[in-house]
Design a protein around this motif. Structure first.
Motif, mmCIF file in Angstrom:
data_model
loop_
_atom_site.group_PDB
_atom_site.id
_atom_site.type_symbol
_atom_site.label_atom_id
_atom_site.label_comp_id
_atom_site.label_asym_id
_atom_site.label_seq_id
_atom_site.Cartn_x
_atom_site.Cartn_y
_atom_site.Cartn_z
ATOM 1 N N ALA A 192 0.836 -1.200 0.000
ATOM 2 C CA ALA A 192 0.000 0.000 0.000
ATOM 3 C C ALA A 192 0.874 1.254 0.000
ATOM 4 O O ALA A 192 0.589 2.235 -0.675
ATOM 5 C CB ALA A 192 -0.928 0.004 1.213
ATOM 6 N N PHE A 225 3.865 1.540 -1.243
ATOM 7 C CA PHE A 225 4.436 1.700 -2.585
ATOM 8 C C PHE A 225 3.395 2.279 -3.540
ATOM 9 O O PHE A 225 3.681 3.171 -4.331
ATOM 10 C CB PHE A 225 4.957 0.349 -3.094
ATOM 11 C CG PHE A 225 5.539 0.401 -4.479
ATOM 12 C CD1 PHE A 225 6.690 1.147 -4.741
ATOM 13 C CD2 PHE A 225 4.945 -0.282 -5.531
ATOM 14 C CE1 PHE A 225 7.231 1.203 -6.026
ATOM 15 C CE2 PHE A 225 5.478 -0.232 -6.818
ATOM 16 C CZ PHE A 225 6.621 0.507 -7.064
ATOM 17 N N TYR A 226 2.179 1.795 -3.415
ATOM 18 C CA TYR A 226 1.090 2.255 -4.277
ATOM 19 C C TYR A 226 0.879 3.766 -4.105
ATOM 20 O O TYR A 226 0.796 4.515 -5.064
ATOM 21 C CB TYR A 226 -0.176 1.483 -3.915
ATOM 22 C CG TYR A 226 -1.342 1.658 -4.854
ATOM 23 C CD1 TYR A 226 -1.455 0.878 -5.995
ATOM 24 C CD2 TYR A 226 -2.349 2.588 -4.591
ATOM 25 C CE1 TYR A 226 -2.536 1.010 -6.858
ATOM 26 C CE2 TYR A 226 -3.435 2.731 -5.443
ATOM 27 C CZ TYR A 226 -3.526 1.939 -6.583
ATOM 28 O OH TYR A 226 -4.603 2.080 -7.422
ATOM 29 N N LEU A 227 0.825 4.204 -2.855
ATOM 30 C CA LEU A 227 0.602 5.631 -2.593
ATOM 31 C C LEU A 227 1.779 6.469 -3.100
ATOM 32 O O LEU A 227 1.598 7.532 -3.682
ATOM 33 C CB LEU A 227 0.413 5.873 -1.092
ATOM 34 C CG LEU A 227 -0.827 5.252 -0.452
ATOM 35 C CD1 LEU A 227 -0.787 5.420 1.066
ATOM 36 C CD2 LEU A 227 -2.106 5.880 -1.001
ATOM 37 N N ARG A 228 2.966 5.972 -2.863
ATOM 38 C CA ARG A 228 4.156 6.721 -3.302
ATOM 39 C C ARG A 228 4.217 6.773 -4.817
ATOM 40 O O ARG A 228 4.645 7.773 -5.396
ATOM 41 C CB ARG A 228 5.423 6.058 -2.754
ATOM 42 C CG ARG A 228 5.527 6.133 -1.240
ATOM 43 C CD ARG A 228 6.733 5.353 -0.750
ATOM 44 N NE ARG A 228 7.973 6.047 -1.077
ATOM 45 C CZ ARG A 228 9.176 5.453 -1.059
ATOM 46 N NH1 ARG A 228 9.279 4.168 -0.750
ATOM 47 N NH2 ARG A 228 10.256 6.138 -1.351
ATOM 48 N N GLN A 229 3.787 5.705 -5.477
ATOM 49 C CA GLN A 229 3.808 5.687 -6.940
ATOM 50 C C GLN A 229 2.899 6.777 -7.506
ATOM 51 O O GLN A 229 3.057 7.213 -8.622
ATOM 52 C CB GLN A 229 3.390 4.307 -7.452
ATOM 53 C CG GLN A 229 4.005 3.938 -8.818
ATOM 54 C CD GLN A 229 3.655 4.900 -9.936
ATOM 55 O OE1 GLN A 229 2.493 5.163 -10.190
ATOM 56 N NE2 GLN A 229 4.680 5.442 -10.604
ATOM 57 N N ARG A 230 1.959 7.233 -6.703
ATOM 58 C CA ARG A 230 1.095 8.315 -7.190
ATOM 59 C C ARG A 230 1.641 9.689 -6.803
ATOM 60 O O ARG A 230 0.951 10.698 -6.928
ATOM 61 C CB ARG A 230 -0.326 8.144 -6.639
ATOM 62 C CG ARG A 230 -0.998 6.817 -7.027
ATOM 63 C CD ARG A 230 -0.947 6.530 -8.507
ATOM 64 N NE ARG A 230 -1.759 5.357 -8.853
ATOM 65 C CZ ARG A 230 -1.326 4.336 -9.586
ATOM 66 N NH1 ARG A 230 -0.090 4.326 -10.058
ATOM 67 N NH2 ARG A 230 -2.119 3.325 -9.868
ATOM 68 N N GLY A 231 2.840 9.704 -6.254
ATOM 69 C CA GLY A 231 3.483 10.993 -5.981
ATOM 70 C C GLY A 231 3.396 11.454 -4.536
ATOM 71 O O GLY A 231 3.826 12.550 -4.203
ATOM 72 N N ILE A 232 2.827 10.620 -3.685
ATOM 73 C CA ILE A 232 2.687 10.997 -2.277
ATOM 74 C C ILE A 232 3.960 10.572 -1.543
ATOM 75 O O ILE A 232 4.347 9.408 -1.620
ATOM 76 C CB ILE A 232 1.447 10.322 -1.667
ATOM 77 C CG1 ILE A 232 0.201 10.772 -2.443
ATOM 78 C CG2 ILE A 232 1.322 10.658 -0.184
ATOM 79 C CD1 ILE A 232 -1.061 10.020 -2.090
ATOM 80 N N ASP A 233 4.617 11.517 -0.876
ATOM 81 C CA ASP A 233 5.929 11.139 -0.352
ATOM 82 C C ASP A 233 5.813 10.178 0.823
ATOM 83 O O ASP A 233 4.755 10.030 1.438
ATOM 84 C CB ASP A 233 6.817 12.360 -0.072
ATOM 85 C CG ASP A 233 6.409 13.139 1.154
ATOM 86 O OD1 ASP A 233 6.093 12.510 2.172
ATOM 87 O OD2 ASP A 233 6.410 14.378 1.088
ATOM 88 N N TYR A 234 6.923 9.543 1.083
ATOM 89 C CA TYR A 234 6.983 8.441 2.040
ATOM 90 C C TYR A 234 6.330 8.785 3.375
ATOM 91 O O TYR A 234 5.491 8.045 3.901
ATOM 92 C CB TYR A 234 8.456 8.075 2.236
ATOM 93 C CG TYR A 234 8.702 6.960 3.208
ATOM 94 C CD1 TYR A 234 8.344 5.651 2.898
ATOM 95 C CD2 TYR A 234 9.304 7.211 4.445
ATOM 96 C CE1 TYR A 234 8.569 4.623 3.790
ATOM 97 C CE2 TYR A 234 9.532 6.186 5.345
ATOM 98 C CZ TYR A 234 9.152 4.900 5.017
ATOM 99 O OH TYR A 234 9.366 3.886 5.907
ATOM 100 N N GLU A 245 4.233 11.205 4.183
ATOM 101 C CA GLU A 245 2.808 11.476 4.048
ATOM 102 C C GLU A 245 2.031 10.169 3.812
ATOM 103 O O GLU A 245 0.942 9.975 4.359
ATOM 104 C CB GLU A 245 2.621 12.436 2.865
ATOM 105 C CG GLU A 245 1.309 13.176 2.852
ATOM 106 C CD GLU A 245 1.115 14.103 4.041
ATOM 107 O OE1 GLU A 245 2.112 14.696 4.507
ATOM 108 O OE2 GLU A 245 -0.040 14.203 4.510
ATOM 109 N N LEU A 279 -0.989 8.687 6.041
ATOM 110 C CA LEU A 279 -2.302 8.316 5.491
ATOM 111 C C LEU A 279 -2.687 6.913 5.950
ATOM 112 O O LEU A 279 -3.815 6.673 6.359
ATOM 113 C CB LEU A 279 -2.260 8.333 3.965
ATOM 114 C CG LEU A 279 -2.578 9.636 3.245
ATOM 115 C CD1 LEU A 279 -2.391 9.467 1.740
ATOM 116 C CD2 LEU A 279 -4.017 10.068 3.530
#
Ligand SMILES: Nc1ncnc2c1ncn2[C@@H]1O[C@H](COP(=O)(O)OP(=O)(O)O)[C@@H](O)[C@H]1O
Ligand SMILES: [Mg+2]
Lengths: 454, 246
Positions: free
Chosen positions: A389, A391-400, A402, A406
């Motif tokens: 999860a 990795f998925y969030l970070r792949q959308r540009g959300i930094d580690y 943050e 979330l």
């Protein structure tokens, strides 16, 4: 001090002040103290050698010497100014306790049904003798917990709320415990909450420390909910690293009575929460939720006993914890279904996330079922944040950082969504967010930055 | 736009990519085909920056930057988007909050102020329509309880929201029936410009009828063993993967 010395100290202390207490107490209250004293003397002080207090950090708590005094410590400033809730939408009746005592300059409570009683315990034991004596210490005396007995011996004040039958209080009552002054204090606080038949109340209790001492608090809140009554109970622990707390919540539910309880442990040094829910009446319902966030060397220990006595009662217990750094946590959930408590529904879940390998969590369910037609389930997990999860969030540009926030917030959010009072839910959500960000939780007006790292 | 040279990558000490070379220019669509386990998803994960993979040799240049120096989120904000083969369910994180955070992170990176709530909702509605995503999915937790097809559609919806320069679609066609496939492919085509590029990873030729590739590469055992134009995909479909192995 070791456990033996502490035990003797409490006995000596009680013997010293008992004559003074006798002069100030009603006969009923003094007898209650004496009974508790006897119980305490016989049972001793439990520490990690006691099954129920294995992980509560008692030795660490009692290694300090605390002072206890019956004398009121006058606040030097108007405490009302310290505490003014900043949330505009969260309109509450605020009541202050000062080091466990009902604050004498509490603002009058306006716009509430005139038959509702809100006053100090000191006042209630004489002025509302009949109601007081019907309830006070009833559930506590059934428990064999020595720390609860200590509270019954020493507690001298706190909040008394009585909601008469068929009365709904539509504004939340907010009790704020302010601990202040110098020195390491032993504070005993006591609240008694009675919700009458078909009555409703929402209560939030916030702990707030204004000094930087090492304090040891033993609280008891007893709540009695009569037939078809409904209590929304919230306790918000946001205490400094040096503090130690043993917090006890006793609940008794009559027929069709309901409670939604939220024990929110956002910050503290050593926290032990005892919860005893007695489902005495048929069709009663207890929804018991807990959130705990710990880091550094903090300790959290949740110990709950849910006792199903009559048929058709339901309990839902959901506790969630996030442990960071070297925090240690424990959850012990006991469910008892008495013979005759047929058609009981009892569901228990405890989920935890340990963010570091050093953070440790123990979780232990304990089901004792003596009826045959029941639905019970329990489940416990201790895990990490979901890497996929993340990795998925970070792949959308959300930094580690943050993305982690979330996920952590999402983890506890399903509990917050159970809170019915939206402004309160939003307030708690923002406190939790701030806490997860490592910001000083801005439980406002705390002058000392007691949460900052040394 | 993207230049991969002699890329070797391993996981848990096992070499998966064994010398990949690939050049992609702006505006191009490349298809990567290959049997199960040949390393297609690994290549996608390596491009996206998944840290479990160790790059033992080779380089990746993306828009004149050394891609391997960038974190996962930096790559994303530089315009790399991965449509996951298996999108992750994230209970408790709402699609709206997720997408708003992501859009704002991209905007911040581009020096733009955060988008207003009203503007965001309008934008989200438009993009939802583009991939014909059911309205209520946006109000739910990320991918939670979505069907296989809904998850894939949701990936393309996110692509529409984030407008990547390089989109990698990893088996976006699997789990889609023919109607859904057409809708998703239409969405992708609408997002296609001369400025952006797409890598379509697929097992079957089917998707390539809708998203027409400029080049087709066949990946086998961690290497690109054959490259050609879209006709190669048809040939592969007829002859099967055993043809490659010979
Ligand atoms: N975590 C892992 N550890 C070891 N081997 C792995 C791991 N993940 C994938 N692999 C292996 O890498 C190879 C390539 O997998 P993958 O890239 O998913 O293939 P494809 O997407 O082409 O089907 C497979 O043989 C698979 O078993
Ligand atoms: Mg794959």
């Amino acid at each position: 001090m070791d456990i033996e010395t502490s035990y003797k100290k409490y006995i000596r202390l009680f013997e010293e002040i008992s004559s003074k207490l006798k002069n100030e107490d009603s006969e009923f209250v003094f007898n209650t103290r004496m009974a508790a004293f006897k119980k305490f003397k016989d049972a001793g002080l439990p520490d990690h050698n006691h099954e129920n207090y294995k992980y509560a950090g008692i030795a660490e708590i009692l290694s300090e010497d605390y002072e206890f005094s019956l004398e009121s410590r006058q606040a030097l400033v108007d405490l009302n100014q310290f505490f003014e809730c900043e949330v505009k939408d969260l309109d509450t009746h605020v009541i202050l306790l000062s080091n466990g005592e009902y604050y004498q300059n509490n603002k009058p409570i306006e716009g509430i049904n005139e038959n509702v009683i809100i006053c100090s315990l000191k006042e209630a034991k004489f002025k509302h003798k009949e109601i007081f004596e019907k309830y006070y210490n009833k559930t506590v005396s059934e428990s064999n917990d020595s720390y609860a007995a200590l509270n019954a011996m020493f507690a001298n004040d706190g909040l008394f709320i009585y909601i008469p039958d068929n009365t709904k209080v539509n504004k939340t009552i907010q009790l704020v415990n302010l601990t202040h002054g110098f020195g390491n204090k032993n504070v005993f606080k006591r609240n008694l909450v009675v919700v009458g038949k078909n009555a409703e109340l929402s209560l939030i209790i916030c702990d707030h420390t204004l000094n930087n001492s090492k304090n040891f608090t033993i609280d008891i809140t007893e709540s009695y909910i009569e037939e078809n009554g409904y209590l929304q109970y919230h306790t918000l622990q946001n205490e400094p690293n040096k503090s130690s707390v043993i917090n006890n919540l006793f609940i008794q539910l009559e027929r069709y009575a309901r409670i939604n309880s939220f024990v929110l442990s956002l910050h503290g040094g050593i926290i032990r929460n005892n919860l005893y829910a007695k489902l005495s009446g048929e069709n009663s319902e207890a929804n018991l939720y807990g959130v705990n966030l710990t880091d550094r060397k903090q300790r959290i220990d949740n110990f709950t006993i849910i006792d199903h006595i009559s048929p058709n009662s339901t309990s839902n217990e959901l506790y969630k914890g996030i442990l960071d750094e070297e925090a240690k946590g424990s959850f012990a959930g006991r469910i008892i279904v008495r013979p005759g408590a047929q058609k009981t529904n009892a569901y228990q879940t405890n989920k935890n996330i340990c963010l570091t390998p050093e953070a440790k969590m123990r979780t232990k369910p304990q089901l004792e079922i003596y009826a045959d037609d029941v639905k019970c389930s329990h489940g416990a997990t201790v895990g990490q944040l979901d890497e996929d999860a993340l990795f998925y969030l970070r792949q959308r540009g959300i930094d580690y950082k943050e993305a982690r926030l979330l996920l952590m917030f999402a983890f506890v959010n399903d509990i917050l969504l159970k809170m019915e009072i939206e402004p309160l839910r939003n307030r708690v959500a923002s406190l939790i967010n701030a806490r997860l960000r490592g910001e000083f939780s801005d439980c406002s007006h705390c002058l000392l930055n007691c949460h900052t790292r040394e | 736009m993207l230049s991969i040279k002699d890329l070797h990558a391993e996981i848990n000490g096992k070499e998966i990519l064994k010398g990949i070379n690939l050049e992609i220019k702006s505006g191009e669509v490349h298809a990567i085909m290959g049997p199960n386990g040949s390393g297609k998803s690994t290549l996608a994960s390596v491009l996206a920056g998944k840290e479990e993979y160790e790059i033992t040799k080779g380089e990746i240049i993306y828009m004149e930057k050394n891609l391997l120096d960038l974190s996962v989120e930096e790559r994303a904000k530089e315009g790399i988007f991965l449509s996951f083969q298996y999108p992750v369910e994230i209970p408790g994180v709402s699609m709206i909050n997720f997408m708003k955070t992501a859009v704002n992170e991209h905007r911040k990176y581009q020096g733009l102020p955060p988008i207003s709530s009203a503007e965001f909702l309008k934008y989200m509605r438009e993009m939802k329509d583009l991939v014909e995503l059911k309205s209520d999915l946006a109000n739910r937790s990320v991918n939670q309880g979505f069907s296989g097809g809904e998850k894939k559609r949701n990936e393309i919806f996110q692509m529409a929201m984030l407008k990547p320069k390089l989109a990698i679609l990893d088996e976006t066609d699997s789990g889609l029936d023919i109607d859904a496939l057409r809708i998703v492919a239409n969405g992708v085509n609408k997002l296609k410009t001369n400025e952006n590029s797409i890598i379509v990873i697929t097992h079957y030729q089917r998707l390539l009828d809708y998203i027409v590739p400029d080049f087709v590469h066949i990946l086998f055992d961690g290497k690109i063993v054959k490259s050609g134009t879209k006709e190669l995909a048809l040939e592969l479909e007829q002859k099967g993967y055993n043809w490659i192995k010979e």
